[in-house]
Design a protein around this motif. Structure first.
Motif, PDB file in Angstrom:
ATOM      1  N   GLU A 172       1.074  -1.364   0.420  1.00 38.06           N
ATOM      2  CA  GLU A 172       0.116   0.274  -0.142  1.00 38.06           C
ATOM      3  C   GLU A 172       0.772   1.226  -0.178  1.00 38.06           C
ATOM      4  O   GLU A 172       1.534   1.312   0.476  1.00 38.06           O
ATOM      5  CB  GLU A 172      -0.606   0.157   0.930  1.00 38.06           C
ATOM      6  CG  GLU A 172      -1.608  -0.932   1.677  1.00 38.06           C
ATOM      7  CD  GLU A 172      -2.665  -1.150   2.853  1.00 38.06           C
ATOM      8  OE1 GLU A 172      -2.853   0.042   3.344  1.00 38.06           O
ATOM      9  OE2 GLU A 172      -2.647  -2.216   3.284  1.00 38.06           O
ATOM     10  N   GLU A 173      -0.005   2.408  -0.628  1.00 38.17           N
ATOM     11  CA  GLU A 173       1.162   3.812  -0.778  1.00 38.17           C
ATOM     12  C   GLU A 173       1.431   3.492   0.603  1.00 38.17           C
ATOM     13  O   GLU A 173      -0.280   4.349   1.905  1.00 38.17           O
ATOM     14  CB  GLU A 173       0.740   4.791  -1.225  1.00 38.17           C
ATOM     15  CG  GLU A 173       1.455   5.793  -1.786  1.00 38.17           C
ATOM     16  CD  GLU A 173       0.380   6.679  -2.533  1.00 38.17           C
ATOM     17  OE1 GLU A 173       0.588   7.582  -2.908  1.00 38.17           O
ATOM     18  OE2 GLU A 173      -0.498   6.828  -2.374  1.00 38.17           O
ATOM     19  N   GLY A 174       2.484   4.292   1.890  1.00 39.85           N
ATOM     20  CA  GLY A 174       2.837   5.156   2.627  1.00 39.85           C
ATOM     21  C   GLY A 174       2.396   3.406   3.670  1.00 39.85           C
ATOM     22  O   GLY A 174       2.715   3.832   4.555  1.00 39.85           O
ATOM     23  N   PHE A 175       2.463   2.253   3.265  1.00 47.94           N
ATOM     24  CA  PHE A 175       3.169   0.839   4.204  1.00 47.94           C
ATOM     25  C   PHE A 175       3.319   0.145   3.401  1.00 47.94           C
ATOM     26  O   PHE A 175       2.807  -0.826   2.794  1.00 47.94           O
ATOM     27  CB  PHE A 175       1.648   1.002   4.461  1.00 47.94           C
ATOM     28  CG  PHE A 175       1.665  -0.353   5.829  1.00 47.94           C
ATOM     29  CD1 PHE A 175       2.684   0.198   6.990  1.00 47.94           C
ATOM     30  CD2 PHE A 175       0.801  -1.216   5.840  1.00 47.94           C
ATOM     31  CE1 PHE A 175       2.673  -1.096   7.338  1.00 47.94           C
ATOM     32  CE2 PHE A 175       0.373  -2.548   6.725  1.00 47.94           C
ATOM     33  CZ  PHE A 175       1.328  -2.333   7.743  1.00 47.94           C
ATOM     34  N   ILE A 219       5.929   9.209  12.268  1.00 45.93           N
ATOM     35  CA  ILE A 219       6.449   9.743  11.222  1.00 45.93           C
ATOM     36  C   ILE A 219       7.242   8.410  10.210  1.00 45.93           C
ATOM     37  O   ILE A 219       6.791   7.950  10.045  1.00 45.93           O
ATOM     38  CB  ILE A 219       8.125   9.547  12.748  1.00 45.93           C
ATOM     39  CG1 ILE A 219       8.249   8.102  12.682  1.00 45.93           C
ATOM     40  CG2 ILE A 219       7.627  10.202  14.022  1.00 45.93           C
ATOM     41  CD1 ILE A 219       9.628   7.567  12.886  1.00 45.93           C
ATOM     42  N   LYS A 220       7.788   8.609   9.462  1.00 42.29           N
ATOM     43  CA  LYS A 220       8.257   8.903   7.903  1.00 42.29           C
ATOM     44  C   LYS A 220       9.017   7.837   8.605  1.00 42.29           C
ATOM     45  O   LYS A 220      10.487   8.165   8.959  1.00 42.29           O
ATOM     46  CB  LYS A 220       8.433   9.528   6.803  1.00 42.29           C
ATOM     47  CG  LYS A 220       7.719   9.993   6.459  1.00 42.29           C
ATOM     48  CD  LYS A 220       8.721  10.963   5.741  1.00 42.29           C
ATOM     49  CE  LYS A 220       7.335  12.392   5.198  1.00 42.29           C
ATOM     50  NZ  LYS A 220       7.984  13.263   4.542  1.00 42.29           N
ATOM     51  N   TYR A 221       8.988   6.447   8.361  1.00 41.52           N
ATOM     52  CA  TYR A 221      10.372   4.775   8.666  1.00 41.52           C
ATOM     53  C   TYR A 221       9.932   5.012   6.999  1.00 41.52           C
ATOM     54  O   TYR A 221       9.679   4.587   5.791  1.00 41.52           O
ATOM     55  CB  TYR A 221       9.466   3.909   8.329  1.00 41.52           C
ATOM     56  CG  TYR A 221       9.216   3.689  10.272  1.00 41.52           C
ATOM     57  CD1 TYR A 221      10.620   2.288  10.915  1.00 41.52           C
ATOM     58  CD2 TYR A 221       9.060   4.394  10.705  1.00 41.52           C
ATOM     59  CE1 TYR A 221      10.115   2.606  12.470  1.00 41.52           C
ATOM     60  CE2 TYR A 221       8.324   4.665  12.434  1.00 41.52           C
ATOM     61  CZ  TYR A 221       9.728   3.872  13.000  1.00 41.52           C
ATOM     62  OH  TYR A 221       9.268   3.179  14.592  1.00 41.52           O
ATOM     63  N   ILE A 251       4.560   4.874   7.102  1.00 48.39           N
ATOM     64  CA  ILE A 251       4.035   5.771   7.894  1.00 48.39           C
ATOM     65  C   ILE A 251       3.416   5.337   9.340  1.00 48.39           C
ATOM     66  O   ILE A 251       2.824   4.157   9.411  1.00 48.39           O
ATOM     67  CB  ILE A 251       2.826   6.886   7.053  1.00 48.39           C
ATOM     68  CG1 ILE A 251       2.931   7.255   5.850  1.00 48.39           C
ATOM     69  CG2 ILE A 251       2.435   7.854   8.460  1.00 48.39           C
ATOM     70  CD1 ILE A 251       4.624   8.073   6.377  1.00 48.39           C
ATOM     71  N   LEU A 252       4.246   5.493  10.578  1.00 51.00           N
ATOM     72  CA  LEU A 252       4.030   4.611  11.200  1.00 51.00           C
ATOM     73  C   LEU A 252       4.050   6.104  12.389  1.00 51.00           C
ATOM     74  O   LEU A 252       5.283   6.564  12.719  1.00 51.00           O
ATOM     75  CB  LEU A 252       4.908   3.011  11.644  1.00 51.00           C
ATOM     76  CG  LEU A 252       4.969   2.380  10.848  1.00 51.00           C
ATOM     77  CD1 LEU A 252       5.414   1.363  10.636  1.00 51.00           C
ATOM     78  CD2 LEU A 252       3.265   1.728  10.889  1.00 51.00           C
ATOM     79  N   PRO A 253       3.724   4.963  14.229  1.00 45.62           N
ATOM     80  CA  PRO A 253       4.108   5.991  14.879  1.00 45.62           C
ATOM     81  C   PRO A 253       5.740   5.270  15.606  1.00 45.62           C
ATOM     82  O   PRO A 253       6.538   3.911  14.408  1.00 45.62           O
ATOM     83  CB  PRO A 253       2.998   5.700  16.025  1.00 45.62           C
ATOM     84  CG  PRO A 253       2.731   3.997  15.728  1.00 45.62           C
ATOM     85  CD  PRO A 253       2.696   4.520  13.808  1.00 45.62           C
ATOM     86  N   PRO A 254       6.656   5.943  16.301  1.00 43.93           N
ATOM     87  CA  PRO A 254       7.833   5.783  16.412  1.00 43.93           C
ATOM     88  C   PRO A 254       7.923   4.668  17.167  1.00 43.93           C
ATOM     89  O   PRO A 254       8.946   4.900  18.575  1.00 43.93           O
ATOM     90  CB  PRO A 254       8.726   7.220  16.877  1.00 43.93           C
ATOM     91  CG  PRO A 254       6.777   8.151  17.617  1.00 43.93           C
ATOM     92  CD  PRO A 254       6.312   7.263  16.837  1.00 43.93           C
ATOM     93  N   LYS A 255       7.566   3.412  17.337  1.00 43.41           N
ATOM     94  CA  LYS A 255       7.144   2.745  18.078  1.00 43.41           C
ATOM     95  C   LYS A 255       8.404   1.304  17.905  1.00 43.41           C
ATOM     96  O   LYS A 255       8.135   0.203  18.144  1.00 43.41           O
ATOM     97  CB  LYS A 255       6.122   2.437  18.713  1.00 43.41           C
ATOM     98  CG  LYS A 255       5.318   2.925  19.264  1.00 43.41           C
ATOM     99  CD  LYS A 255       3.601   2.779  19.401  1.00 43.41           C
ATOM    100  CE  LYS A 255       3.004   3.923  20.216  1.00 43.41           C
ATOM    101  NZ  LYS A 255       1.881   3.716  20.992  1.00 43.41           N
ATOM    102  N   TYR A 256       8.967   1.405  16.582  1.00 41.42           N
ATOM    103  CA  TYR A 256       9.886   0.241  16.014  1.00 41.42           C
ATOM    104  C   TYR A 256      11.259   0.665  15.927  1.00 41.42           C
ATOM    105  O   TYR A 256      11.336   1.484  15.027  1.00 41.42           O
ATOM    106  CB  TYR A 256       8.733  -0.338  14.891  1.00 41.42           C
ATOM    107  CG  TYR A 256       7.556  -0.070  14.969  1.00 41.42           C
ATOM    108  CD1 TYR A 256       6.240  -1.448  16.122  1.00 41.42           C
ATOM    109  CD2 TYR A 256       6.663   0.813  14.776  1.00 41.42           C
ATOM    110  CE1 TYR A 256       5.603  -1.458  16.000  1.00 41.42           C
ATOM    111  CE2 TYR A 256       4.873   0.590  14.658  1.00 41.42           C
ATOM    112  CZ  TYR A 256       4.694  -0.340  15.789  1.00 41.42           C
ATOM    113  OH  TYR A 256       3.432  -0.728  15.486  1.00 41.42           O
TER     114      TYR A 256
END
Length: 301
Positions: A172-175, A219-221, A251-256
């Protein structure tokens, strides 16, 4: 005055709009998920087997994900900041790898070395993956995430990743990522131990990770990074062996935990697998690759 038939039609239209909104919200909630069992415990009821929901329910995911289910669809992505700058770490750090209740999915031991080089002068580590769909070269960065790199290198040197299949892809775009590192290829496997998050999570000190706005803001990974999958934030951490290779800004939260980068040959391999699509089997996003990909060997150096 509207007739009964007109009132029923209006009520029907209103109900349809409500159902559409609820369906869209559910898709968005599921979008922000990275599957990654390291403890073998499903942490959200009704999740597809092996898919762990790592974010809170409700509107939180709306700010950090899209609901696209098509690899070719184009939609406006939510705003997301770049990953924060890496704060310098000391020259060495001491890592902890507590053994969990679930046994390792493949015979392996926790890292024998727990005091490892860190900080800006720490060496980078090359890893060569021979996959069934092409080469994937990695460069691991101990300046950012020394304990994560130490674990990954230990697992690779013990042959843990050899002859394993990547169980999930999303285009997916953004994932856009490929998830690997589970010898069972189910999304539930792990090495029998866990460890805490590092960069970028450690740039957001908090006592309440579930409700901290910074840790729940996207944030952007960026294309080309490697990050750990996990089953949620805890002080002791839930990282294990599962990781994801990002081949398009995600796009994900900074949890990884980010712990390295992928070379251009590897990105081409990932893009080829991503272009073939997935079977849509995972409600959290993506599914099994339609073009299967396995690691023949994963070698350090």
């Amino acid at each position: 005055m509207p007739s009964n038939e007109q009132r029923r039609a209006a009520a029907k239209r209103k109900l349809e709009r409500q159902l559409e909104r609820r369906a869209e919200q559910e898709k968005k909630r599921k979008r922000l998920v990275i599957a990654g069992s390291v403890l073998g415990v499903i942490v959200v009821a009704a999740a597809v087997t092996g898919v762990y929901f790592l974010t809170k329910d409700g509107d939180e995911a709306d700010s950090s994900a899209t609901a696209s289910t098509s690899a070719t669809s184009k939609r406006e992505l939510p705003p997301a900041a770049d990953a924060p700058a890496v704060a310098a770490k000391p020259a060495t750090v001491t890592c902890a790898y507590p053994v969990g209740a679930e046994p390792a999915s493949k015979p392996v031991a926790p890292p024998s070395t727990t005091t490892v080089a860190s900080g800006p002068d720490a060496p980078k580590t090359k890893v060569s993956i021979d996959s069934t769909q092409g080469p994937i070269g990695l460069e691991l960065d101990s300046a950012e995430s020394p304990c994560t790199v130490n674990s990954f290198v230990s697992l690779a040197q013990q042959g843990y990743f050899d002859k394993t299949s990547c169980h999930r892809i999303s285009a997916e775009e953004g994932f856009e990522m490929l998830q690997c590192g589970d010898p069972t290829a189910s999304g539930m496997g792990g090495p029998g131990y866990s460890f805490a998050n590092e960069y970028p999570t450690d740039q957001f000190p908090t006592t309440d990770p579930d409700n901290d706005p910074a840790l729940n803001s996207p944030i952007k990974y960026k294309r080309g990074v490697i990050a750990m999958a996990n089953s949620g934030l805890t002080p002791e951490g839930t990282n294990g062996s599962q990781f994801f290779l990002v081949y398009g800004d995600t796009i994900l939260p900074p949890k990884y935990t980010i712990f390295g980068t992928i070379d251009e040959a590897g990105l081409k391999t990932l893009e080829k697998v991503g272009a073939a699509g997935d079977d849509g089997s995972m409600s959290a996003g993506g599914g099994k690759p339609k073009m299967p990909i396995s690691f023949t060997t994963v070698k350090v150096g």
